[in-house]
Design an enzyme around this catalytic site. Structure first.
Site, PDB file in Angstrom:
ATOM      1  N   HIS A  64      -9.759   9.434   0.981  1.00  0.00           N
ATOM      2  CA  HIS A  64      -8.353   9.873   0.977  1.00  0.00           C
ATOM      3  C   HIS A  64      -8.070  10.891  -0.124  1.00  0.00           C
ATOM      4  O   HIS A  64      -8.638  10.824  -1.211  1.00  0.00           O
ATOM      5  CB  HIS A  64      -7.444   8.661   0.797  1.00  0.00           C
ATOM      6  CG  HIS A  64      -7.566   7.670   1.904  1.00  0.00           C
ATOM      7  ND1 HIS A  64      -6.794   7.718   3.037  1.00  0.00           N
ATOM      8  CD2 HIS A  64      -8.399   6.610   2.061  1.00  0.00           C
ATOM      9  CE1 HIS A  64      -7.141   6.727   3.850  1.00  0.00           C
ATOM     10  NE2 HIS A  64      -8.117   6.037   3.275  1.00  0.00           N
ATOM     11  N   ASP A  94      -0.444  11.341   4.301  1.00  0.00           N
ATOM     12  CA  ASP A  94      -1.193  10.172   3.789  1.00  0.00           C
ATOM     13  C   ASP A  94      -0.981   9.913   2.292  1.00  0.00           C
ATOM     14  O   ASP A  94      -1.270  10.773   1.465  1.00  0.00           O
ATOM     15  CB  ASP A  94      -2.685  10.453   4.057  1.00  0.00           C
ATOM     16  CG  ASP A  94      -3.614   9.344   3.584  1.00  0.00           C
ATOM     17  OD1 ASP A  94      -3.131   8.237   3.289  1.00  0.00           O
ATOM     18  OD2 ASP A  94      -4.837   9.606   3.530  1.00  0.00           O
ATOM     19  N   GLY A 147      -5.937 -18.309   7.311  1.00  0.00           N
ATOM     20  CA  GLY A 147      -6.514 -18.498   8.638  1.00  0.00           C
ATOM     21  C   GLY A 147      -6.277 -17.359   9.612  1.00  0.00           C
ATOM     22  O   GLY A 147      -6.718 -17.417  10.752  1.00  0.00           O
TER      23      GLY A 147
END
Lengths: 553, 553
Positions: B366, B194, B47
């Site tokens: 990436h 990264d 939820g």
């Protein structure tokens, strides 16, 4: 031609889905069932343990059923047997190992049945009612896998079950190319063939390709090796046994269900266990780390659950140590990549070396496109029906058949329940019988339906808010409440104000109802539900299930 | 050396996870925040709409914050800004497009803020408190992406953000190799790089590789083309615009949020829109099928949701037709393969030609391993800290750095909240600040915690059974009930007998309680819960949440 000039094929499971394989072959009024599988639940089937085929069609035609024949011992082909044999007491046929595994399943679930079991040898023809049935060896990831050939007066039907054309099978048992091609030469009316890997180009690698990989991992490991796999991946387990023996390691089989399956395979001569290899699962801690291998699986044969919970199937805990080597040899099927990634992450964090999908510790057990073409070319069927696959796979498999020259009108993509009639003159989808999914949750079979699932879904998203009122029988007045209890909605201590406001809203709504003498409970409930639902959505943008309960004193 | 001879690096998000990127750079008492991202919820966060970083550390040090600097305009780097700027009113810096997208986000969520916005040009040095900050062009899948360079008296820190070394970027804007290598030559104290694709070998393909693929699909299509992608995949959208113009098709942008993002990009000159290409999204039905392209996205930028629901983001429905071409150009990231597979299946069933993952209609934004090595070799940092990745990716990225010769003691794999101090003399993890996940559910930020999630999980598995009793204040006797209501447990009409038995169990339990004068409510509740839980588990093997409610009159 007589009345039996046609064969009717009725898939009750396995089309448009992976799993719960079940197909009915009908000649005149007699029925033969091929396979009896379950499916593991999809994510949105909240709380469900397994899915089995709807067998209304079979229970309505109980007396016409001559038998069930099984292709091999995997869950998606034998797993529904314990549920089905409760309703239908019919003879079960299969190869020796397949039958033994099926019987083990019944024993594990303590199912009593009057059904008889009949082991068939490959190429041996058995008369089952009007059907002359033959099993043919086909390679897969478990020994004793077979295709089913059904000889009828109207022609021959071949059902492949799961297969790949492994050129170097672990147990040396090659697919029966001779008999397949001989059938093709004589003429096969209909071929029903496995579509699981119809999206994969080329050939599927041999199970034996794993041996070198497993060996390399053993060579590099300096501490414990922990392997998690499906108990029924017998070829993989066999090769692990051989490598472990070579590297002088002992193996402890931690999970009970895996021990059961391996016991069955060993008792029937399908598993080679080097002497002294296996140790008591209670005793492995006495063995030095660099001499032990732990093998396990988890709940329902799902290899990951034991690892992700950090516990073994039987409840015992394992603490991973720096230097542990963990091999996750499961089917990286759609849907569990995320779980695998999270598991790998957790294990790496604990300092383990982890080998999983990208390390090639799994090969598929299903034929890729070139093998599917080869099956079509060996059998050269008049009619072709792709089976065992999601819809797009069936479509691709049909496309392959077309490329090989099969006429479009002789290729049939069915949905579960559709009825295909084939004869030497023509083939056509003629009608539809009941087919569908029955959900198994705990001991309940079929008592969880769409309403229960819909409720679980709503509960899982925004929780529930219960409003209780006590009303006097005499006056119709509220004498206690409204009281409110919520679960899964907001953390109540942080939402006291919201709850107080909500109570006031309910009281206001009740006063208005009162004026209109709306003493009907249903009306009061609807009113409370509407007012609260609107109020809470405005305040929180959430839609908890709202459940008004009225007590009368 | 003065007091400012060290730089402190505090990751508040993005480590051990994909998303909610946020890192704090501290010199003396001054703080600079890099990125402010959100994370899409994982499956088990039932939820939940979004996850943002816990910023307790920032609110406790409000006055020390000099600014927020953004690397690029994707959700996982700017998505938490609307939540954070409610608490912190600090200046925001970034390239022009990045800032415009961030401001669009605030507008969409109707957030009022006093924060000021300052666009920076690449290579331009801006003084923000004691920090001299510079943005450097790096290629990614959206224009105006940049690395952040922070020059301090203790040395230079370089934070890459998302990047790949695209040699043929769609807008011709290459990564700034000169300035990167110049910084490397002068000496960089710490590189934060990264790790998203640290598991991928080789080089990541150029965004431009998609052009030919898109063109081929357009060439083959004879009817409508429907494309679903992230609104922020701007290079992909740009190329689709070009191909559509070439093939004389009109494009209708169906989803409103996508129109907003494209408007922003167009207004600022980052999107080339061929004249007459775009048509009113209400009007596309007047265009012949073979001259129209529909582009959409879904809820929260998730491209699949529109397709799976068979409806568009703004509620309008689309009926797929035989001959439709559907391109699903989304990130096939872990976790959504199953959804993609199910969607493709449904579309194929409706007769559409579907291009998705396996058709190469997505490239990653990436850097793969060779590019990661190149970044390390260009910058030659003293200290290296892999960022933006799940734990195993950080570990692999660290391993790459080691292979290139970086000393083990100069490589730091952190967890969110850990504090890394680096100076020319040494680097060390010195302490830990508060860091974590804040769950966003509707309008509630942080009011759903572990208890609420645990409840949702239990509710989702076996539902709830509510037992209501009314007890007299005076006598302590039960005057109404027990009444039972269940949701998500069993379908009640099929379980009347079970419910009746359960009621009897509760009554028996209450009688016993009564004898022992256990009039304490808590005791009664516990008793009812225990008795029912045991009874229902025996009967059904399920464990619904059992919620006894006692009313007093």
């Amino acid at each position: 031609m007589a009345i039996n000039d046609k064969v009717t094929i009725i898939p009750l499971g396995g089309l448009g889905e992976i799993g719960k394989n079940m197909t009915v072959i009908k000649v005149n009024q007699d029925l033969l069932i091929i396979d009896c599988g379950l499916m593991f639940p999809e994510d949105e089937m909240l709380g469900i343990d397994a899915v089995i085929p709807d067998i209304s069609y079979l229970t309505e035609n109980k007396n016409a059923i001559k038998g069930i024949i099984l292709t091999h011992g995997h869950e998606d082909h034998i797993g529904a047997l314990p549920y089905i044999l409760k309703d239908l007491s019919v003879p079960v046929y299969g190869t020796r190992l397949t039958l033994a595994l099926a019987q083990n399943k019944l024993k594990e679930q303590a199912i009593q049945t009057n059904a008889t079991f009949h082991a068939l040898k490959p190429r041996e023809i058995e008369k089952i009612g009007p059907f002359r049935v033959e099993l043919l060896r086909l390679c897969h990831s478990i020994p004793d896998s077979a295709a089913v050939v059904i000889h009828t007066s109207a022609g021959t039907v071949l059902y492949t079950g799961d297969f790949k054309f492994d050129q170097t099978p672990v147990d040396g048992q090659l697919s029966d190319y001779y008999r397949l091609s001989q059938l093709g030469e004589k003429g096969v009316l209909a071929l029903l063939s496995d579509s699981t890997n119809a999206e994969r180009t080329g050939f599927t690698p041999s199970e034996r390709a794993l041996y070198e990989k497993i060996e390399e991992i053993f060579r590099l490991s300096k501490s414990r090796i922990i392997i998690t796999t499906f108990p029924s991946s017998l070829y993989r387990i066999q090769q692990t046994f051989w490598v472990a023996a070579k590297y002088n390691r002992k193996i402890a089989i931690i999970s009970k269900s895996m021990r059961n399956v391996l016991d069955v395979a060993y008792q029937h001569g399908y598993l080679d266990v080097p002497p002294g290899l296996l140790v008591d699962p209670e005793q492995w801690q006495q063995i030095p780390n660099n001499e032990v291998v732990l093998m396990t699986t988890g709940h329902q044969g799902e290899p990951l659950s034991a690892l992700t919970r950090g516990s073994w199937g039987d409840g015992r805990q394992i603490t991973y140590q720096r230097g542990d080597t963990v091999i996750i040899s499961s089917n990286p099927g759609a849907g569990n990549q995320k779980t695998i990634a999270r598991t790998v992450d957790a294990l790496v964090r604990m300092g383990a070396d982890v080998y999983h999908e990208s390390a090639n510790v799994h090969v598929s057990g299903h034929a890729s496109q070139e093998e599917l073409k080869m099956m079509l070319n060996l059998i050269k069927p008049k009619y072709f029906m792709p089976i065992q696959g999601e819809y797009r796979m069936l479509v691709l498999h049909a496309k392959l058949a077309k490329e090989l020259g099969l006429a479009d009108e002789n290729i049939f993509i069915l949905e579960n329940g559709q009825v295909l009639e084939v004869s030497s003159q023509k083939g056509a989808i003629t009608s539809k019988v009941t087919a569908g999914r029955i959900l198994v949750d705990g001991l309940g079979v079929g008592d969880v339906g769409n309403i229960v699932l819909r409720d679980r879904r709503q509960l899982s998203q925004d929780g529930i808010l219960i409003v209780v009122l006590t009303i006097s029988k005499e006056t119709g007045q509220v004498v206690a409440g409204p009281d409110m209890v919520s679960r899964g909605f907001v953390y109540v201590r942080e939402a006291e104000e919201l709850m107080e406001e909500a109570k006031i809203k309910v009281k206001q709504a009740l006063e208005k109802s009162d004026e209109r003498k709306a003493t009907e409970w249903a009306a009061i409930k609807t009113n409370v539900r509407d007012v609260l639902s609107k109020f809470l959505y405005e305040k929180t943008r959430r839609r908890p299930m709202i459940l008004p309960i009225i007590m009368e004193v």
